[in-house]
Design a protein around this motif. Structure first.
Motif, short mmCIF file in Angstrom:
data_model
loop_
_atom_site.label_atom_id
_atom_site.label_comp_id
_atom_site.label_asym_id
_atom_site.label_seq_id
_atom_site.Cartn_x
_atom_site.Cartn_y
_atom_site.Cartn_z
N MET A 1 0.85 -1.21 0.00
CA MET A 1 0.00 0.00 0.00
C MET A 1 0.89 1.26 0.00
N ASN A 2 0.60 2.19 -0.87
CA ASN A 2 1.41 3.40 -0.97
C ASN A 2 1.12 4.35 0.19
N GLU A 3 2.03 5.35 0.33
CA GLU A 3 1.87 6.29 1.45
C GLU A 3 0.54 7.03 1.40
N ASN A 4 0.10 7.34 0.18
CA ASN A 4 -1.14 8.10 0.05
C ASN A 4 -2.38 7.19 0.09
N THR A 5 -2.19 6.00 0.64
CA THR A 5 -3.23 4.98 0.80
C THR A 5 -3.86 4.54 -0.53
N GLU A 6 -3.12 4.75 -1.59
CA GLU A 6 -3.56 4.23 -2.88
C GLU A 6 -3.16 2.76 -2.94
N THR A 7 -4.04 1.90 -3.48
CA THR A 7 -3.69 0.49 -3.64
C THR A 7 -3.71 0.14 -5.12
N ILE A 8 -2.63 -0.47 -5.58
CA ILE A 8 -2.58 -0.96 -6.96
C ILE A 8 -2.69 -2.47 -6.89
N ILE A 9 -3.73 -3.02 -7.51
CA ILE A 9 -3.94 -4.47 -7.42
C ILE A 9 -3.94 -5.09 -8.81
N LEU A 10 -3.26 -6.22 -8.90
CA LEU A 10 -3.21 -6.98 -10.16
C LEU A 10 -4.20 -8.13 -10.04
N GLY A 11 -5.06 -8.31 -11.04
CA GLY A 11 -6.02 -9.42 -11.03
C GLY A 11 -5.70 -10.40 -12.14
N LEU A 12 -5.87 -11.70 -11.87
CA LEU A 12 -5.65 -12.74 -12.88
C LEU A 12 -6.90 -13.61 -13.00
N GLU A 13 -7.25 -13.97 -14.25
CA GLU A 13 -8.43 -14.81 -14.50
C GLU A 13 -8.08 -15.87 -15.53
N SER A 14 -8.40 -17.14 -15.21
CA SER A 14 -8.09 -18.23 -16.15
C SER A 14 -9.00 -19.44 -15.89
N SER A 15 -10.27 -19.17 -15.53
CA SER A 15 -11.12 -20.28 -15.09
C SER A 15 -11.84 -20.99 -16.23
N CYS A 16 -11.88 -20.35 -17.42
CA CYS A 16 -12.59 -21.00 -18.53
C CYS A 16 -11.76 -20.90 -19.79
N ASP A 17 -12.19 -20.12 -20.77
CA ASP A 17 -11.43 -20.06 -22.02
C ASP A 17 -10.93 -18.65 -22.34
N ASP A 18 -10.82 -17.80 -21.33
CA ASP A 18 -10.20 -16.49 -21.51
C ASP A 18 -9.07 -16.35 -20.50
N THR A 19 -7.88 -15.98 -21.00
CA THR A 19 -6.77 -15.69 -20.08
C THR A 19 -6.75 -14.18 -19.93
N ALA A 20 -6.75 -13.69 -18.68
CA ALA A 20 -6.86 -12.24 -18.50
C ALA A 20 -6.05 -11.74 -17.32
N ALA A 21 -5.54 -10.52 -17.49
CA ALA A 21 -4.84 -9.82 -16.40
C ALA A 21 -5.32 -8.37 -16.43
N ALA A 22 -5.50 -7.80 -15.24
CA ALA A 22 -5.95 -6.40 -15.18
C ALA A 22 -5.31 -5.72 -13.98
N ILE A 23 -5.19 -4.41 -14.07
CA ILE A 23 -4.62 -3.64 -12.96
C ILE A 23 -5.60 -2.53 -12.59
N LEU A 24 -5.92 -2.48 -11.31
CA LEU A 24 -6.85 -1.47 -10.79
C LEU A 24 -6.12 -0.59 -9.79
N ARG A 25 -6.47 0.69 -9.78
CA ARG A 25 -5.95 1.59 -8.75
C ARG A 25 -7.12 2.02 -7.88
#
Ligand code: KG4
Ligand code: ZN
Length: 367
Positions: free
Chosen positions: A1-25
């Motif tokens: 967690m950054n000092e300014n309480t910002e959170t950068i999270i990486l998400g991964l998905e691979s449960s069916c037939d799409d491989t996916a990665a995403a980043i949220l702030r």
């Protein structure tokens, strides 16, 4: 967690037939920003087999996950060092694919020494209206895709009640099978929808399964059989299908799906509104929510009873990793996290108290 309480999270998905990665702030008191959302589909790999082949899917996920993560970091203009936490789909789904994602996430979390958060894929779909429209709890969710079909009361990030669901095929599977039976391209939903616009929905009266029974459970496999019979009768009679026959079959099929979803949604809303009269909101998610006829009917039904209707944009309705990152963020914000014992689960119902749905489906477990 950054000092300014910002959170950068990486998400991964691979449960069916799409491989996916995403980043949220995520920042306090602000809607999260989707900095990147990369999805690599596998339709071409499975096209020759008439359905998703689990082993091929798992191998492709293992090959593509790293690439998706790299592409997501590049699109967000970040490096791995900027990531504060990793969320990953830990089920339900095709186990080989889920394992690929969980192993990748564990490796990254251990290497970067950051928290790991396991996410239920269905929770990802069910919480998407909060990511896209900042919808407050509670709300009613209709999740309709190629792998899932259920009504959920969403009360919190990990608080769901299932009111009913399909006992066999998911509607997306039925659209895909219909397309296959009529020689239309995959995925079937968009092609059947396009044909239906040119057809007469009254020419073939297909069954509306389970409407004669109380409750919110649904069934779509009989519909496909009825369509097969109607097609074969035409073939026997005339030796082939005309353009108009095909369009009329699609229109009749789609009209049946629309009627079933409309009536079952009406019943689910009755139950939901009884419990939550001050929060009249229906959200839909999943690939089938892209269907314009289904959307239009549900929107009209909701307007008639003063219920707000919301549907996330298509890219966030279908499988993606932004929804997984967001669901992870909601768990993380509540202090939840997992460790290296996080297990990949082929079945993982959101509502542990609801009876199991019967079907397991070609795309994996329904719940
Ligand atoms: O949510 P999704 O990407 O993946 C699953 O979790 O299954 O949904 C894919 C499904 C496919 O079966 C596809 O045919 C269906 O959604 N679909 C549609 C439409 N667009 C996609 N079904 C009906 N009408 C559409 N316009
Ligand atoms: Zn899904």
């Amino acid at each position: 967690m950054n000092e300014n309480t910002e959170t950068i999270i990486l998400g991964l998905e691979s449960s069916c037939d799409d491989t996916a990665a995403a980043i949220l702030r995520a920042r306090p008191d602000a809607a999260p920003d989707i900095l990147a959302s990369i999805v690599h589909g596998q339709t071409d790999l499975h096209a020759a087999f008439g359905g998703v082949v689990p082993e091929i899917a798992a191998r492709a996920h293992a090959e593509k996950l790293d690439i998706c993560v790299e592409e997501a970091l590049a699109a967000a203009d970040l490096t791995l060092a900027d990531i504060d936490a990793i969320a990953v789909t830990a089920g339900p789904g095709l186990i080989g694919g889920v394992l690929s994602g969980v192993m990748c996430a564990k490796g990254l979390a251990a290497g970067l020494n950051i928290p790991l958060i396991g996410v239920n894929h269905l929770a990802g779909h069910a919480l998407t209206p909060r990511l896209t429209d900042q919808v407050a709890f509670p709300y009613l969710m209709l999740l309709v895709s190629g792998g899932h079909c259920q009504f959920l009361i969403v009360r919190g990030p990990e608080d769901f009640s299932r009111l009913g669901g399909t006992i066999d095929d998911a509607p997306g599977e039925a659209f895909d099978k219909t397309a296959r039976l009529l020689g239309l391209p995959q995925p079937g939903g968009p092609s059947v929808q396009l044909e239906a616009t040119k057809g007469d929905p009254a020419r073939f009266r297909f069954p509306r399964p389970l409407l004669d029974r109380p409750g919110c459970d649904m069934s779509f496999s009989g519909l496909k059989t009825a369509l097969l019979r109607a097609r074969d009768a035409l073939l026997a009679e005339k030796g082939g299908l005309t353009e108009q026959d095909r369009a009329d079959l699609c229109a009749g099929f789609q009209a049946a799906v629309v009627d079933v979803l409309s009536e079952k949604t009406r019943r689910a809303l009755d139950i939901y509104l009884e419990e939550n009269p001050s929060q009249p909101l229906l959200a839909v998610a999943g690939g089938v929510a892209a269907n314009t006829a289904i959307r239009a009917r549900l929107e009209t039904d909701c307007a008639a009873r003063d219920v707000t209707f919301t549907a996330p944009p298509l890219a966030l309705c279908t499988d993606n990793a932004a929804m997984i990152a967001y669901a992870g963020l909601e768990r993380f914000a509540k202090g939840a996290k997992d460790d290296m014992t996080l297990a990949a689960r082929p079945r993982w119902p959101l509502d542990q108290t609801a009876p199991a749905l019967l079907g397991s489906g070609k795309k994996g477990a329904k719940a």
